[in-house]
Every structure is written in structure tokens, then in C-alpha cells.
Scaffold this motif. Structure first.
Motif, PDB file in Angstrom:
ATOM      1  N   LYS A  56       0.849  -1.184   0.000  1.00 20.61           N
ATOM      2  CA  LYS A  56       0.000   0.000   0.000  1.00 20.61           C
ATOM      3  C   LYS A  56       0.889   1.239   0.000  1.00 20.61           C
ATOM      4  O   LYS A  56       1.760   1.386   0.853  1.00 20.61           O
ATOM      5  CB  LYS A  56      -0.932   0.015   1.211  1.00 20.61           C
ATOM      6  N   VAL A  57       0.657   2.106  -0.977  1.00 20.09           N
ATOM      7  CA  VAL A  57       1.390   3.370  -1.102  1.00 20.09           C
ATOM      8  C   VAL A  57       0.370   4.499  -1.001  1.00 20.09           C
ATOM      9  O   VAL A  57      -0.622   4.513  -1.742  1.00 20.09           O
ATOM     10  CB  VAL A  57       2.153   3.455  -2.440  1.00 20.09           C
ATOM     11  N   SER A  71      -3.061   0.353  -3.753  1.00 24.09           N
ATOM     12  CA  SER A  71      -2.807  -0.934  -3.110  1.00 24.09           C
ATOM     13  C   SER A  71      -2.835  -2.028  -4.163  1.00 24.09           C
ATOM     14  O   SER A  71      -3.586  -1.954  -5.141  1.00 24.09           O
ATOM     15  CB  SER A  71      -3.844  -1.216  -2.020  1.00 24.09           C
ATOM     16  N   PHE A  72      -2.011  -3.054  -3.965  1.00 20.98           N
ATOM     17  CA  PHE A  72      -1.963  -4.177  -4.899  1.00 20.98           C
ATOM     18  C   PHE A  72      -1.323  -5.371  -4.199  1.00 20.98           C
ATOM     19  O   PHE A  72      -0.716  -5.251  -3.125  1.00 20.98           O
ATOM     20  CB  PHE A  72      -1.184  -3.817  -6.174  1.00 20.98           C
ATOM     21  N   SER A  81      -1.438  -8.257  -8.917  1.00 20.30           N
ATOM     22  CA  SER A  81      -2.866  -8.471  -9.093  1.00 20.30           C
ATOM     23  C   SER A  81      -3.632  -7.624  -8.073  1.00 20.30           C
ATOM     24  O   SER A  81      -3.050  -7.049  -7.149  1.00 20.30           O
ATOM     25  CB  SER A  81      -3.226  -9.951  -8.921  1.00 20.30           C
ATOM     26  N   GLU A  82      -4.937  -7.558  -8.270  1.00 18.18           N
ATOM     27  CA  GLU A  82      -5.864  -6.840  -7.393  1.00 18.18           C
ATOM     28  C   GLU A  82      -5.439  -5.385  -7.136  1.00 18.18           C
ATOM     29  O   GLU A  82      -5.402  -4.937  -5.992  1.00 18.18           O
ATOM     30  CB  GLU A  82      -6.032  -7.561  -6.060  1.00 18.18           C
ATOM     31  N   PRO A  83      -5.089  -4.644  -8.178  1.00 18.12           N
ATOM     32  CA  PRO A  83      -4.759  -3.230  -7.941  1.00 18.12           C
ATOM     33  C   PRO A  83      -6.006  -2.423  -7.618  1.00 18.12           C
ATOM     34  O   PRO A  83      -7.098  -2.699  -8.130  1.00 18.12           O
ATOM     35  CB  PRO A  83      -4.133  -2.791  -9.265  1.00 18.12           C
ATOM     36  N   TYR A  96     -11.174   3.150  -7.654  1.00 18.87           N
ATOM     37  CA  TYR A  96     -11.118   2.680  -9.045  1.00 18.87           C
ATOM     38  C   TYR A  96     -10.380   1.346  -9.107  1.00 18.87           C
ATOM     39  O   TYR A  96      -9.289   1.184  -8.539  1.00 18.87           O
ATOM     40  CB  TYR A  96     -10.402   3.701  -9.922  1.00 18.87           C
ATOM     41  N   ASP A  97     -10.994   0.384  -9.792  1.00 21.20           N
ATOM     42  CA  ASP A  97     -10.422  -0.946  -9.997  1.00 21.20           C
ATOM     43  C   ASP A  97      -9.957  -1.055 -11.441  1.00 21.20           C
ATOM     44  O   ASP A  97     -10.782  -1.164 -12.354  1.00 21.20           O
ATOM     45  CB  ASP A  97     -11.465  -2.025  -9.689  1.00 21.20           C
TER      46      ASP A  97
END
Length: 324
Positions: A56-57, A71-72, A81-83, A96-97
Motif C-alpha cells: 500500500k502506497v 494498493s496491490f 494483481s488486485e490493484p 477505481y479498480d
């Protein structure tokens, strides 16, 4: 011999005084919002069970008016994955995904001294919800009306008061069956030196009683009409040692957890769950429910040993590390 100056005294005094300071200039706020470099905060967490990294940034923008977070998940094979990208502020948040190419937008703000508005919208599904909350004169009393978007049926109404809340909502089960009105609610209050609570949800009533003093907690619970009965028992031996026990009369399932706290940043827990027939023990370095930034060296570590009762050879030692 020097002759006295012919200049007036005020003139001589003015020569010895420093020149007046220029008037202060007002800072230009807009350029500072653009040119100031935000401080980045990076948090990484590793889970040995799933063998993935959670990153997480985040940074604050516009003089702390908004926060940007990315986050990713990163696997051991360096696959991302999962950004998820999020921009949040006091009155607006956008999540936003990139994989789904979808955004969830939420907004909330005060309309008046005692009136609050909030809304949510799913861009891809084209669905949302709007709600209006009115706080009444007496503290603890409020009325909330919410409705889905697009509008379908009557709005959902929730009445809150100091001892609980009641919700009225229409529900459509089948197309040919007319919509019916559901009533859900929570009611709680002091009973026999403890606290009693009644939860009514989806035509099921759950009655719960909680007694607690400095060393003992006892919490029985019954559900109607299923007549499912369970109880929880907690015993504190010292300030550092505590035992919790839970039993379900219907399934004869039970679980127990022992907790020993060394200090704020070191905690040991061990337990057993009869339903999954699994014993476990864990050690926390860093406050269990706290954040990594408050832990020593801004790092939280959890070691967990799981021992299945049916197959001891398949025992596993797992750990999680969260670093900020």
C-alpha cells in the motif's frame, strides 16, 4: 572645533532609524498545492500461508485536503494483481479498480445543522443509493431514509433511539408475489446487573444477555424459532492472563482461547476449535489491533502454528509481517 549641524533634530533621528520593513506578502496558496512534493508512505505485508505480499502506497495532497492511495498484491512470482486506486477526501471518495475498469463513488456532506446527505454510485453496474439522515432535537434520536438508484419501491426507513433502532424495508422475493414489508430491529437495555439485547432480523429473533465484572464475563444466547442455544464464558485471572470459552448446545461444538499479554507490543494466544478439529498458537510482536506505525521499528509480526487433530504431520507454521 566642530560646528553644530544646521539640520533639524528630526532629520538626524531619521538617519539612525532602520528603514521600515516592507508589508508582508500574502502567500499564493494555489502554487503551493501544485509544487509541494507530498510525502509517500509505503506499507508492505507478507503472508506465508498465501505466499503473497500486500503493498500500500499513500500520500496526502493539497495540504491534507485529500489522500491518494494505491494498493496491490504481489506474489512470489512477481505477478501483480488486485490493484486498487483510491482518492478520498472529507466529502468525496473515488475507488477505481483497473482490472474491472470500474469505479465506486461515494459522497457525504451536511445539508443543515441536523441534516446529512450521503450517496454512493457503482459506475459499471449503474446502480447506487442515496440517503438522508435527520438528527432530532434529543441526542441519540435520528431518522434515516434511503433509496436505491434507479428508484424501486418505497424507501428504506430507519429510526434510531438510545436503546436501539427499527428498520422498515420492502422486499421482493418473486415477480408474481407482491412486495412485503419487513421489520428488523435491535433493542437493548440493562437487566439483572447486565445488558440484555434482542435482535430481530429476517424473521429470526436472537436474545442475548451479557454480564461482566472485573474478572468474569458470561454471555448466553438463544435464537427463535430455531431454539439454538449457545453461551460464551470469559475469565480474567490476572491483568495479563485471560481465558475465553464458547459452547454451542445444538452441535456440541466448542472452542477455547487462552491469551497472555507480556506488554503492549507482545502477546501470546493459543486455542482449539472442535468444529474444524484444529489447535493453534500465535505470537504477536506489535499491538494486535494496532497499526504498524505505532509498533517498534514500525513493523508488526505474527507467528502462528496450526496443528490438525486428525493429521498432526500436516502441521504448519505460518507468519505475517507488516512493515511501514
Amino acid at each position: 572645533m566642530l560646528e553644530p549641524s544646521s539640520q533639524p533634530q528630526d532629520y538626524l533621528t531619521s538617519l539612525t532609524k532602520p528603514p521600515p520593513a516592507p508589508p508582508p506578502t500574502k502567500p499564493n496558496r494555489f502554487p503551493s498545492l501544485i509544487s509541494s512534493r507530498p510525502a509517500l508512505r509505503v506499507t508492505s505485508e507478507f503472508d506465508s500461508d498465501s505466499r503473497v505480499f500486500f503493498h500500500k502506497v499513500s500520500c496526502k495532497l493539497f495540504d491534507d485536503l485529500a489522500k491518494l492511495k494505491l494498493s496491490f498484491v504481489n506474489s512470489v512470482k512477481r505477478e501483480i494483481s488486485e490493484p486498487l486506486l483510491a482518492l478520498t477526501s472529507k466529502h468525496l471518495s473515488i475507488h477505481y479498480d483497473p482490472e474491472e475498469q470500474n469505479a465506486l463513488i461515494k459522497s457525504s456532506f451536511d445539508v443543515g445543522p441536523k441534516l446529512h446527505f450521503k450517496a454512493a454510485h457503482d459506475v459499471k453496474a449503474k446502480l447506487g443509493e442515496v440517503a438522508m439522515i435527520a438528527n432530532l432535537a434529543d441526542p441519540g434520536y435520528a431518522v434515516e431514509l434511503s433509496s436505491p438508484v434507479p428508484y424501486v419501491g418505497l424507501p428504506k426507513a430507519t429510526i434510531r433511539f438510545p436503546t436501539g433502532e427499527v428498520t422498515l424495508e420492502e422486499k421482493e422475493e418473486e415477480e408474481e408475489v407482491p412486495r412485503k414489508l419487513l421489520i428488523n430491529g435491535i433493542l437493548k437495555g440493562p437487566i439483572l446487573n447486565g445488558v440484555g439485547a434482542a435482535h430481530y432480523t429476517d424473521e429470526e429473533l436472537k436474545l442475548r444477555y451479557s454480564y461482566k465484572d472485573g474478572a468474569l464475563s458470561f454471555i448466553p444466547c438463544i435464537s427463535l424459532p430455531s431454539n439454538a442455544v449457545s453461551f460464551a464464558f470469559k475469565r480474567r485471572f490476572t491483568l495479563s492472563d485471560k481465558l475465553s470459552y464458547w459452547y454451542n448446545f445444538d452441535s456440541n461444538g466448542w472452542s477455547a482461547v487462552y491469551k497472555h499479554t507480556f506488554d503492549r507490543d507482545f502477546k501470546f494466544k493459543a486455542g482449539y476449535d472442535s468444529e474444524v478439529r484444529l489447535g493453534w498458537a500465535s505470537l504477536w510482536v506489535g499491538e494486535e489491533n494496532g497499526k504498524a506505525r505505532t509498533a517498534p521499528m514500525k513493523m508488526k509480526v505474527q507467528f502462528m502454528l496450526q496443528v490438525p487433530q486428525d493429521d498432526i504431520k500436516s502441521s504448519a507454521l505460518m507468519f505475517r509481517v507488516k512493515k511501514r
